[in-house]
Design a protein around this motif. Structure first.
Motif, PDB file in Angstrom:
ATOM      1  N   ILE A 123       0.782  -1.657   0.444  1.00 56.17           N
ATOM      2  CA  ILE A 123       0.094   0.422   0.270  1.00 56.17           C
ATOM      3  C   ILE A 123       0.656   1.162  -0.016  1.00 56.17           C
ATOM      4  N   ASP A 164      -1.399  11.477  -1.789  1.00 58.31           N
ATOM      5  CA  ASP A 164      -0.811  13.054  -1.384  1.00 58.31           C
ATOM      6  C   ASP A 164      -2.419  13.530  -0.162  1.00 58.31           C
ATOM      7  N   THR A 193       3.730  13.388  -3.788  1.00 57.16           N
ATOM      8  CA  THR A 193       4.311  13.816  -1.725  1.00 57.16           C
ATOM      9  C   THR A 193       4.801  12.495  -1.409  1.00 57.16           C
ATOM     10  N   VAL A 223       4.703   9.040   5.172  1.00 52.34           N
ATOM     11  CA  VAL A 223       3.897   8.748   4.271  1.00 52.34           C
ATOM     12  C   VAL A 223       3.723   7.128   3.645  1.00 52.34           C
ATOM     13  N   ARG A 224       2.712   6.433   3.874  1.00 53.57           N
ATOM     14  CA  ARG A 224       2.984   5.156   3.764  1.00 53.57           C
ATOM     15  C   ARG A 224       3.957   4.546   2.336  1.00 53.57           C
ATOM     16  N   GLY A 225       4.660   3.906   2.632  1.00 55.20           N
ATOM     17  CA  GLY A 225       4.866   3.179   1.133  1.00 55.20           C
ATOM     18  C   GLY A 225       6.318   3.895   1.034  1.00 55.20           C
ATOM     19  N   TYR A 226       6.944   5.045   1.546  1.00 56.01           N
ATOM     20  CA  TYR A 226       8.134   5.519   0.925  1.00 56.01           C
ATOM     21  C   TYR A 226       9.310   5.698   1.590  1.00 56.01           C
TER      22      TYR A 226
END
Lengths: 255, 507
Positions: A73, A77, B127, B152-155
């Motif tokens: 997942i 933004d 973002t 931010v999820r996954g980053y």
């Protein structure tokens, strides 16, 4: 326990992705943890969120429950809104599903570990009637069906009834709404009136045919982000407000 | 979630410019937030890594390390103590119920923060990390500015890159404390609230009077800390904790009497007894009110509603009892007792030891003898109890049990091996549960009977009296069940193995 909503229509180009993306945004905006699963191999939702249309291991590994779905997942933004991205391998999803004993339960099983985490899960479905769509019907609590005001649209209902007729009573709630409406066109007004007469259950909110919505592809953002307060944003808000009480009445299906 | 502190003297605007040079960022909106933070007096939320925040008409329970909202509910800004039951039914109420139970949330700090959001972008202009440059203030006093980093999820890779840029390249220091903790310290508060448990540091060979002073000063601090909250009736635990510390102090006064000068000791024993009695009635009624629902569930569903009038009577009585108690707690007499006791403790070690035969004995030896004596007394008393014994016999045994428990907690745990103290505490606790249930039922039945005349005059008095009759019957049955369970529990407590353990460890 999350409520699973699928935007579905047999036809393409009726506003499924726009509805999924904007309604999911509104769900998250309300403070609900929301996930959108882009099931369409074309990956339009994924593109709109500027996310790479790729998942590690591809669709087959995912439906075989060999991937940790939570790891795939991506946050969008918009706070509270996450995406399970599309992958080009989803074009073979039918084949992948067909290899299982109970293929139609597969998508629900993929979502199972996420049901405690998200309040809403939106499924943005590819246009077809296939094993994937049957699997979507099994996983979803409600189908959000955009209908364009064309005479042939009456077929949409008939076909859905045919498909879902077999599991009436235990199947998803069907919530249809008019999409891409141009009230200036007499034909649209007449067709809407006629179809509303035939199916009084169709939601009152209408999504207009609008340049604001068409610009989503260029802006790669939800309508509310670049045209807040515009007609299109207001139309999605009205649709979401109309949907919420209907969804509350209809408790999530226990599986 | 990580916070970085802005270097001294750097304004948020300057920080924005520095970050824009180092990272691909998009300016987000600027905003001002006003957040009021809450916790219980003893910091139960802090202990669990949580905080309660009120903002924009909502109270939210937030995880400090991730910023995740665990639950929230709409409510006006609290102006007084907030109990779990004050929150509308839903996830927040349930979460608070299990976290704070009967304690109240009290105001901690209010922080006004000017914030500017900055989104860190990838090549697709998406973002991948969220930043917020914050200038927090407590009233007019500015706290140090911060950069709040939200993943931010996954980053994860992008997050590592941002952390490197902020830390290694720009030299921003990682904030060691969450903003709320920094604000609590800046406003003179104590992180994690005011502890109600004492953990005295004692040594086996320490002089007994010195060890007694360490323990009693800690207990006195708990009494003093809880006195204002008990007077203000912020929640029932202030009074409870105050009373437990008074009772524990009395146990030390009795059991280590040989470390005190006899004259002053007699005075303070009498005064502490008075303090205990002056606060007893309100505590008993608190327990009734708190346990009312549990007690009500003992009778059949049809008559539960009829007990409503009884709750009104209990509350009325409590109000009257509280007026008397508040007078006592606010009185000069209480001031004098606590100040005088504090002075005696300060001087104790320097006082002559002629009349204090145990003052110089090592504390472990003295406490060991007392533990073993009280245990021996309990074994003797317990053996004399049979089915025909009056309730007073059970009660006397329970009082000795409390004495033993305090000795074990205050001196046994810090001075003796865990493997000897732990089984002792376990069997004692099991025995005390039964004795406590027996005595509670005894008192509950007596109190209910005493309420009957007042209840009879209430509008729905007759129905309530009938329901109360049923309740009394159930309570008596439960008291009998406690009696039936006594023999087994006592046998475990007084077993040969246990007696040998006591003899080998403490005697």
């Amino acid at each position: 326990m999350s409520t699973v909503l699928a935007t579905y229509n047999i036809k393409g180009g009726v506003g499924k992705t726009s509805a999924a993306v904007n309604l999911a945004y509104l769900g998250a905006h309300d403070g609900s943890q929301t996930l959108l699963w882009d099931l369409d191999p074309q990956g339009a939702s994924t593109y709109l969120f500027r996310i790479r249309p790729k998942i590690k291991g591809g669709g087959r590994k995912l439906v075989r429950l060999r991937s940790d779905v939570a790891e795939l997942i991506k946050g969008t933004d918009y706070e509270g809104l996450d995406l399970l991205p599309a992958d080009f391998s989803y074009r073979h999803m039918d084949l992948a599903l067909d290899s299982f004993k109970r293929p139609t339960q597969r998508l629900a099983r993929v979502l199972e570990p996420l049901r405690g985490e998200y309040d809403y899960v939106f499924l943005d479905c590819p246009p077809s009637i296939s094993l994937v769509s049957e699997s979507v019907f099994e996983a979803a609590d409600a189908l959000l069906v955009p209908i364009i005001p064309a005479t042939l649209s009456s077929r949409t209902f008939e076909q859905l009834e045919e498909v879902l007729g077999g599991n009436r009573g235990g199947g998803p709630l069907i919530l249809a709404f008019f999409s891409m409406v141009d009230r200036r066109k007499r034909l649209h007004r007449d067709v809407i009136e006629q179809l509303r007469g035939q199916w009084p259950g169709v939601l009152r909110s209408e999504i207009p045919a609008s340049a604001e919505i068409e610009r989503m592809g260029a802006r790669r953002a939800v309508v509310a982000a670049y045209a807040p307060g515009g007609k299109a944003a207001q139309a999605y808000e009205a649709l979401w407000e109309e949907l919420k009480p209907r969804l509350d009445e209809y408790a999530p299906r226990t599986r | 979630m990580t916070d970085y502190l802005l270097p001294d003297g750097m304004t948020p605007a300057a920080a924005s410019r520095v970050l824009a040079r180092e990272l691909d960022v998009r300016n987000g909106s600027a905003s001002v937030s006003e957040r009021a933070y809450y916790d219980t007096f003893d910091g139960l939320l802090h202990d669990n890594g949580l905080t309660a925040v009120w903002e924009d008409g909502q109270l939210a329970l937030i995880e400090c390390d991730t910023d995740r909202v665990r639950a929230r509910a709409a409510m006006p800004k609290p102006t007084g103590p907030v109990f779990a039951t004050d929150v509308q039914s839903g996830p927040l109420r349930e979460a608070l119920r299990s976290l704070i139970d009967v304690r109240a949330l009290l105001p901690l700090v209010e922080i006004r923060t000017r914030e500017r959001a900055l989104d860190v972008l990838d090549a697709e202009r998406k973002t991948v990390v969220r930043l917020s440059i914050q200038q927090p203030a407590l009233g007019r006093r500015r706290l140090r500015g911060r950069v709040h980093v939200s993943p931010v999820r996954g980053y994860d890779k992008a997050l590592t890159g941002v952390s490197d840029a902020l830390g290694a390249k720009l030299g921003f220091e990682t904030a060691e404390l969450p903003l709320v903790d920094e604000a609590v310290l800046a406003s003179g508060g104590r992180l994690g609230g005011t502890p109600t448990k004492i953990e005295p540091a004692l040594a086996r060979e320490q002089r007994a009077d010195a060890a007694a002073v360490v323990v009693l000063q800690a207990l006195l601090e708990v009494i003093e800390n809880n006195r204002p909250g008990a007077i203000a009736d912020l929640d029932s635990e202030f009074l409870h904790d105050l009373r437990v510390s008074v009772r524990r102090s009395r146990a030390v006064q009795r059991e280590l009497r040989g470390v005190f000068p006899p004259g002053p000791l007699a005075h303070f024993r009498a005064e502490f007894r008075w303090l205990q009695q002056a606060t007893g009635e309100v505590r008993d009624l608190d327990v009734y009110v708190l346990e009312f629902d549990a007690m009500r569930s003992l009778v059949s569903e049809q008559v539960r509603e009829d007990l409503g009038a009884l709750l009104d009577v209990l509350r009325r009585r409590r109000r009257a009892a509280r007026r008397r108690m508040v007078c006592a707690l606010r009185s000069e007499r209480t001031d004098r007792v606590l100040a005088g006791w504090s002075k005696l403790l300060e001087e104790l070690e320097s006082l002559p030891t002629d009349e204090r035969p145990d003052a110089r004995r090592p504390i472990a030896a003295l406490a060991g003898v007392r533990i073993s004596r009280v245990y021996g007394r309990m074994v003797k008393m317990g053996r004399a109890i049979d089915a025909s014994s009056p309730p007073e016999d059970y009660h006397e045994l329970r009082k000795q049990g409390k004495e033993l428990r305090y000795l074990l907690e205050l001196f046994g745990t810090p001075l003796y091996p865990d493997e000897a103290v732990r089984p002792m505490v376990k069997t004692l606790k099991a025995l005390q549960d039964v004795l406590g249930r027996h005595q509670d039922r005894e008192i509950q039945v007596a109190t209910l009977r005493s309420l009957a005349p007042e209840l009879a005059t209430a509008d729905d008095g007759p129905a309530a009296l009938m329901a109360m009759g049923m309740l009394v019957e159930r309570l008596e049955a439960d008291q009998q069940a406690a009696r039936d369970a006594f023999a087994q529990r006592f046998e475990e407590f007084a077993s040969r193995q246990q007696r040998e353990l006591i003899r080998d460890t403490f005697a």
